[in-house]
Design a protein around this motif. Sequence first.
Motif, PDB file in Angstrom:
ATOM      1  N   UNK A   1      37.998  42.313  29.377  1.00  0.00           N
ATOM      2  CA  UNK A   1      38.391  42.950  30.635  1.00  0.00           C
ATOM      3  C   UNK A   1      38.495  41.936  31.778  1.00  0.00           C
ATOM      4  N   UNK A   2      38.838  40.690  31.457  1.00  0.00           N
ATOM      5  CA  UNK A   2      39.035  39.644  32.452  1.00  0.00           C
ATOM      6  C   UNK A   2      40.527  39.418  32.659  1.00  0.00           C
TER       7      UNK A   2
ATOM      8  N   UNK B   1      42.416  34.009  42.369  1.00  0.00           N
ATOM      9  CA  UNK B   1      41.681  35.189  42.812  1.00  0.00           C
ATOM     10  C   UNK B   1      41.467  36.178  41.684  1.00  0.00           C
ATOM     11  N   UNK B   2      41.575  35.731  40.454  1.00  0.00           N
ATOM     12  CA  UNK B   2      41.382  36.631  39.333  1.00  0.00           C
ATOM     13  C   UNK B   2      39.943  37.091  39.258  1.00  0.00           C
ATOM     14  N   UNK B   3      39.728  38.280  38.713  1.00  0.00           N
ATOM     15  CA  UNK B   3      38.367  38.810  38.591  1.00  0.00           C
ATOM     16  C   UNK B   3      37.567  37.981  37.593  1.00  0.00           C
TER      17      UNK B   3
ATOM     18  N   UNK C   1      46.744  41.150  23.898  1.00  0.00           N
ATOM     19  CA  UNK C   1      46.185  41.406  25.221  1.00  0.00           C
ATOM     20  C   UNK C   1      46.751  42.704  25.767  1.00  0.00           C
ATOM     21  N   UNK C   2      46.230  43.096  26.930  1.00  0.00           N
ATOM     22  CA  UNK C   2      46.690  44.315  27.603  1.00  0.00           C
ATOM     23  C   UNK C   2      47.463  43.937  28.852  1.00  0.00           C
TER      24      UNK C   2
ATOM     25  N   UNK D   1      45.564  32.176  34.980  1.00  0.00           N
ATOM     26  CA  UNK D   1      44.631  31.313  34.261  1.00  0.00           C
ATOM     27  C   UNK D   1      45.317  30.874  32.976  1.00  0.00           C
ATOM     28  N   UNK D   2      45.848  29.665  33.005  1.00  0.00           N
ATOM     29  CA  UNK D   2      46.651  29.159  31.896  1.00  0.00           C
ATOM     30  C   UNK D   2      45.744  28.470  30.881  1.00  0.00           C
ATOM     31  N   UNK D   3      45.195  29.242  29.970  1.00  0.00           N
ATOM     32  CA  UNK D   3      44.235  28.692  29.032  1.00  0.00           C
ATOM     33  C   UNK D   3      42.862  28.623  29.662  1.00  0.00           C
TER      34      UNK D   3
END
Length: 713
Positions: free
Chosen positions: A526-527, A711-713, A459-460, A564-566
């Motif tokens: 990109x999430x 509130x994640x995109x 991941x980034x 977001x855990x999984x």
Amino acid sequence: MWAGVSNAQEVCFVPLAGPNLDNSLIDGQILVKSQYSEIQQNTYAEFNGDVEINSSEVKIKAESAKLDRLSETLVANGSVNFQDKNITVSSDKVTLNRISNELLIEESNYQLNRVQGHGEAQEIAISEQTGINLIEASYSSCPIDDEVWRIQASQIEITPNQARGIVKHARFYIKDVPVLYLPYFSFPVNDERQSGLLYPDITNSSSAGISVEQPIYWNIAPNYDLTLSPRLMTNRGLQLKTEFRYLTEQHKGQLNLEYLPNDLAEDQDSERYFYRYVHNGSINENWRVNAEINGLSDDNYVNDLGSDYYSQSDTHLYKTLGLNYFSEGLDISAQFRDFEVLGDHPDSYRALPEIRLNYLNDLGAGFEFNINSELAYFESGDEDNPTATRFHIAPTLSYPFQNQWSELLAEVSVMHTHYFQENITDTNLEKEVTRTLGQAKLYGSLAFEREISWFGKTLTQTFEPKAQYLYTSYEEQTNIGLYDTTRLYNDFAGLFRGQEFTGLDRISDNNQITLGTTTRIIDDNNQEKFKLSIGQIFYLKDNQVLDATKEDSKSALAAELDWQMGSKWYAHTLAQVSSITDKVERSSISLEYQLSENKLLQINHRFVRDLSSEKIDQVGITATWPISKNWQWIGRWYYDRTLNRTVEAYNGVQYSSCCWTVSFVAERYLSNSYESTGVQSTNDFETGFHVYFTNRNLLRDGLFGYRRPYLLN
């Protein structure tokens, strides 16, 4: 009458499209295909084996058919399938008279095309003039293999170019149990808005008693409608609720009126009412107009009778009227802002009017020039309170710069405000006050990223430090009243706001540095999967504005976490930790497990150490889970740990199928009713039981409605 059915149809039912009649036949022509045929000129023609009969409007398939040329009658027999633009029918015999263009179908099963509807009929007569006439027929909009309800009628008529069908001598069945007889009623045959009865709302509460509300919908015109809702309450009497809506090319609005002429629960005759008007419109390309006007008869109206627009926790009803102008670089707004205060709360100041002008101009070389200005007149409902006229103008020169990895903002402002205050006897206010302040801001942020391995995935990760220096000069402001100003709450985003108050009556002097950072973890799509932000303000000098004085040289540490855990676990947390006591001052935590759209469990906790001298410490659980194919359970429980009591308990079940929905809800919650002195009670509870016949989102109902916790995109 079947309001609420359309929502289920969109998911569960795909209407038949009707036959493909693009066969180049003109009116009166018939094309017959079969394996065998026998024709006697000018007398009859017989066809056998996979017979297919096509005209410009009808398609018929059968085992055999006979055409009598003298009477112009066509009879099809054996596994007959008939289709036109309105209906598809399976039968043993179909008779078509070409002279009268009438069709007779016996002992058949039918399904309407383009809309939901099917059934059986002893006889179906179809003609261009009279439409469809069904004798001794049944009708249901449920799926054929799951017929929850049906209508059995002596006659069903569907007339051309009419939006409603007519049913005579109808028996309404739930499964196979008869529950209602109606000598006459009508039903919709398309998805157009139509006048008629909507589903009733049946509730039982300790305040209103048993309540039955029956909405009556009137489709006045394509762009006007009216809903009248008589509501009978055993404890309070008969109430009338109305809703009028309109829509034009440039304007739309809604007017709600509710009236109870005599509340039986009151000791003396008492009329109670509520009104609400909302309008939004465009005068032309640049000018907009808006309005929202609310009012009610007494403080306890919402608590006693409920509302679709306000909750028991609301303390103000808004009354606003606005005119707005928008163009490139220039915005002008004129607002009349008033409030109706509920209970024993301080009177809020109303702005009558408040005019704002904002101007933005690109100066070139990256510089921008901005002017924010305002002219407002303030008064309150208490005639003894001061009134004020305020003029404010703030020219700003800024240099904003941004690219993929950095952001810079340099800004200088002059804030000039003039007050003219009246009715200031026995106060420390002055009649005329002029305040001029200077402000400088320098903000910068960077964005770094790298690849990481997290739980076996590449991941980034980003690292985004940011810093801001803010300086605001000081002037004495105790000679200015507080008209639209309150202290702001500093979450992470608020640390960089540069202002500690709403409104303009107090502008704090500042000499401070704000430091913060955000880190994100982003997947290949990109999430964002993870975001953590943390920051703090460091005060280089003590505030001289009394309302903004601090006890320490730095603010509380503000942090915010989204994770977001999984694929099924989500978490959202924010907190403020005091720099003096190292204790949490404010926090909220939401943890959610969502297995699917209808399977979730959410745990919430919110904490405020001091809110108007009270401590808030509440924990809540919200859950929904399917009981069976059509049944869904929804529950919610909130507990106050400070007072050791439940503040809301909510339990509901909902049955949903393709053709109907019913929900049963039991709840108990704080009523927040007002005493005669205007003080809001914190010890009275309301209990209720509700029955809904519409497709209602029970998760978002109640005192603490469901909210997604991240509130994640």
